[in-house]
Scaffold this motif. Structure first.
Motif, PDB file in Angstrom:
ATOM      1  N   ARG A 166       2.536   9.464 -10.284  1.00 47.80           N
ATOM      2  CA  ARG A 166       2.156   9.677 -11.271  1.00 47.80           C
ATOM      3  C   ARG A 166       0.444  11.100 -10.892  1.00 47.80           C
ATOM      4  NH1 ARG A 166       0.961  10.639 -16.161  1.00 47.80           N
ATOM      5  NH2 ARG A 166      -0.974   9.718 -17.279  1.00 47.80           N
ATOM      6  N   GLU A 167       0.238  11.033 -10.368  1.00 45.26           N
ATOM      7  CA  GLU A 167      -0.458  12.678 -10.157  1.00 45.26           C
ATOM      8  C   GLU A 167       0.994  14.142 -10.561  1.00 45.26           C
ATOM      9  OE1 GLU A 167      -1.709  12.713  -6.222  1.00 45.26           O
ATOM     10  OE2 GLU A 167      -3.099  11.564  -6.235  1.00 45.26           O
ATOM     11  N   THR A 199       1.481   6.870  -6.438  1.00 46.81           N
ATOM     12  CA  THR A 199       0.389   7.630  -6.697  1.00 46.81           C
ATOM     13  C   THR A 199       0.330   8.897  -7.280  1.00 46.81           C
ATOM     14  OG1 THR A 199      -1.524   5.708  -6.519  1.00 46.81           O
ATOM     15  CG2 THR A 199      -1.991   7.740  -7.019  1.00 46.81           C
ATOM     16  N   LYS A 202       0.913  -1.096   0.335  1.00 51.09           N
ATOM     17  CA  LYS A 202      -0.085  -0.024   0.365  1.00 51.09           C
ATOM     18  C   LYS A 202       0.762   1.161   0.186  1.00 51.09           C
ATOM     19  CE  LYS A 202      -4.495  -1.787   2.094  1.00 51.09           C
ATOM     20  NZ  LYS A 202      -4.713  -1.961   3.319  1.00 51.09           N
ATOM     21  N   LYS A 256       0.100   9.118 -20.847  1.00 45.03           N
ATOM     22  CA  LYS A 256       0.280   7.804 -19.674  1.00 45.03           C
ATOM     23  C   LYS A 256       1.078   6.948 -21.046  1.00 45.03           C
ATOM     24  CE  LYS A 256      -3.133   3.947 -18.713  1.00 45.03           C
ATOM     25  NZ  LYS A 256      -4.814   3.351 -18.572  1.00 45.03           N
ATOM     26  N   ALA A 263       2.242   2.062  -3.429  1.00 44.01           N
ATOM     27  CA  ALA A 263       1.042   2.316  -4.919  1.00 44.01           C
ATOM     28  C   ALA A 263       0.624   4.339  -4.556  1.00 44.01           C
ATOM     29  CB  ALA A 263      -0.216   1.387  -4.291  1.00 44.01           C
ATOM     30  N   ARG A 264       0.900   4.132  -3.172  1.00 44.63           N
ATOM     31  CA  ARG A 264       0.818   5.288  -2.839  1.00 44.63           C
ATOM     32  C   ARG A 264       1.226   6.046  -3.605  1.00 44.63           C
ATOM     33  NH1 ARG A 264      -0.981   3.624   3.302  1.00 44.63           N
ATOM     34  NH2 ARG A 264      -3.341   3.365   2.588  1.00 44.63           N
TER      35      ARG A 264
END
Length: 165
Positions: free
Chosen positions: A127-128, A124, A117, A137, A120-121
Motif C-alpha cells: 500500500r505504501e 502495508t 503480522k 484508496k 500485514a507488514r
C-alpha cells in the motif's frame, strides 16, 4: 515500609464524618494499601527516566524491534510481484494451520500471530508503494479485488515440500 490493612467490606462499617481515607484503593474492596509508594518496588517506577520494564526485559524488546526493522528492510527490498506471491503463500500456510487446529493435530499457536503480522507488514509495504504512485484508496480496493480474483490456487510451500519427498 508498606502497610496493608483489611478494611471491612460491608457497607455497614463506615468511617467517621470528618475523616477521609487518602490511601489508594485496590480492585478488591476489602483491601487498602496505605503508605505504599510504587517507586520503592523495582520495575514499577513510573517517574521520568525510569524503565517501564523490569531489569533484563528491555534487552529483549530492543532485539525484537531490531528484528522487525530488519524484516521490514527485507520486505521493502522485494519487488511487488514477489510480495504478492509471498502473501498468497503465507495465507495458504495460515489456512493449513487452521486445518491442523480443527483436526486437533500438533501445531505452534504462536505461528498464527507471526504469519498474520508478516502478511500485514507485506500488505502495508504494498500500500505504501501504491501511495507513492498516487493510487487513491478507492482505486486500490478495485486493484486489490482484481488481484484476488487472479490468484491461482496452489498448495502452500509446506505441502509442496512434503509432495517432493
Amino acid at each position: 515500609m508498606a502497610t496493608m490493612s483489611l478494611a471491612a467490606a460491608s457497607p455497614l462499617a463506615s468511617t467517621p464524618r470528618g475523616l477521609s481515607v487518602s490511601a489508594p484503593r485496590t480492585a478488591f474492596p476489602g483491601l487498602r494499601i496505605g503508605g505504599a509508594s510504587l517507586t520503592r518496588f523495582s520495575g514499577l517506577a513510573a517517574g521520568a527516566g525510569a524503565p517501564l520494564l523490569p531489569a533484563g526485559r528491555g534487552d529483549a524488546a530492543v532485539v525484537r524491534m531490531a528484528k522487525r526493522e530488519q524484516e521490514l528492510e527485507e520486505i521493502r527490498a522485494m519487488p511487488t510481484e514477489k510480495i504478492e506471491e509471498e502473501v498468497v503463500d503465507l495465507k495458504g500456510e495460515l489456512f493449513m494451520l487452521r486445518l491442523k487446529r480443527s483436526a486437533r493435530q500438533e501445531f505452534k499457536s504462536s505461528e498464527f500471530g507471526r504469519m498474520r503480522k508478516r502478511i500485514a507488514r507485506m500488505l502495508t509495504v504494498k500500500r505504501e508503494r501504491e501511495i507513492e504512485q498516487g493510487i487513491n484508496k478507492r482505486l486500490s480496493r478495485k486493484l486489490d479485488r482484481k488481484w484476488k480474483q487472479s490468484i491461482v490456487v496452489r498448495p502452500p510451500p509446506s505441502l509442496r515440500e512434503n509432495k517432493e519427498e
